[in-house]
Design a protein around this motif. Sequence first.
Motif, PDB file in Angstrom:
ATOM      1  N   PRO A   1       0.826  -1.208   0.000  1.00  0.00           N
ATOM      2  CA  PRO A   1       0.000   0.000   0.000  1.00  0.00           C
ATOM      3  C   PRO A   1       0.862   1.260   0.000  1.00  0.00           C
ATOM      4  O   PRO A   1       1.944   1.296   0.596  1.00  0.00           O
TER       5      PRO A   1
ATOM      6  N   CYS B   1       0.920   7.573   0.273  1.00  0.00           N
ATOM      7  CA  CYS B   1       0.169   8.436  -0.642  1.00  0.00           C
ATOM      8  C   CYS B   1       0.280   9.867  -0.150  1.00  0.00           C
ATOM      9  O   CYS B   1       0.429  10.129   1.057  1.00  0.00           O
TER      10      CYS B   1
ATOM     11  N   CYS C   1      -2.030   5.814  -6.199  1.00  0.00           N
ATOM     12  CA  CYS C   1      -2.174   5.605  -4.757  1.00  0.00           C
ATOM     13  C   CYS C   1      -3.053   4.371  -4.549  1.00  0.00           C
ATOM     14  O   CYS C   1      -4.141   4.275  -5.129  1.00  0.00           O
ATOM     15  N   ILE C   2      -2.565   3.413  -3.762  1.00  0.00           N
ATOM     16  CA  ILE C   2      -3.360   2.209  -3.494  1.00  0.00           C
ATOM     17  C   ILE C   2      -3.329   1.867  -2.010  1.00  0.00           C
ATOM     18  O   ILE C   2      -2.425   2.261  -1.286  1.00  0.00           O
ATOM     19  N   ASP C   3      -4.348   1.141  -1.587  1.00  0.00           N
ATOM     20  CA  ASP C   3      -4.338   0.448  -0.299  1.00  0.00           C
ATOM     21  C   ASP C   3      -4.675  -1.003  -0.621  1.00  0.00           C
ATOM     22  O   ASP C   3      -4.866  -1.357  -1.795  1.00  0.00           O
TER      23      ASP C   3
ATOM     24  N   SER D   1      -8.070  -1.337  -2.524  1.00  0.00           N
ATOM     25  CA  SER D   1      -8.096  -0.842  -3.905  1.00  0.00           C
ATOM     26  C   SER D   1      -7.219  -1.707  -4.812  1.00  0.00           C
ATOM     27  O   SER D   1      -7.554  -1.930  -5.973  1.00  0.00           O
ATOM     28  N   ASP D   2      -6.106  -2.226  -4.285  1.00  0.00           N
ATOM     29  CA  ASP D   2      -5.261  -3.112  -5.087  1.00  0.00           C
ATOM     30  C   ASP D   2      -6.037  -4.381  -5.447  1.00  0.00           C
ATOM     31  O   ASP D   2      -6.027  -4.826  -6.585  1.00  0.00           O
TER      32      ASP D   2
ATOM     33  N   PRO E   1      -7.150   6.076  -2.209  1.00  0.00           N
ATOM     34  CA  PRO E   1      -6.833   4.866  -2.970  1.00  0.00           C
ATOM     35  C   PRO E   1      -7.547   4.849  -4.323  1.00  0.00           C
ATOM     36  O   PRO E   1      -8.738   5.164  -4.417  1.00  0.00           O
TER      37      PRO E   1
END
Length: 174
Positions: free
Chosen positions: A31, A144, A54-56, A59-60, A150
């Motif tokens: 993340p 992020c 931007c991911i968490d 969201s990934d 995300p």
Amino acid sequence: MKIRPSAIAVFMWAGAAAMPALAIDYPARKPGLWEIHTGDGTAAKGASQTIQQCIDAASDKALRDMGQGMGKDTCTKQELRNEGGKLVVDSVCGIGPTTATSHAVMSGDFSSAYRMESKSTYSPPLMGRTEGSAVIEARWVGPCKAGQKPGDMIMSNGMKMNVLDVMGGHKSKK
């Protein structure tokens, strides 16, 4: 808007990389903020771009699931296997009337960096091309940025979008 073959490769990768693996658990990315450089494997000007995403964890996973759904609808073959610590993907997918046959090799640890190299053939030709190649290099750059959520992507031209919102995969918190 003209679609570049390298952009197609990014979306093909998203579908291929997100497919379910029978004996391999596809690695989740760490993340945070990722810088993703895409190119077509040549030194041609304008053939590459860099985006930030931007991911968490959620969201990934949503992006992988989204790619899996796209691949299910457009691909007649999707094989993922581990060869010597590298993930190898072979796929046959439809892009409109064109059949794209692709071979990709991914390496890296997905917590700090990864690289994907792919080669594809198109029949009939796609945008006048019978073959293409792509290189995607991604690196984790840290948390992020303030104000990012995300799924947010910042394109090379500075345009910001949330890929989950655009694809309908993001549920707003109310």
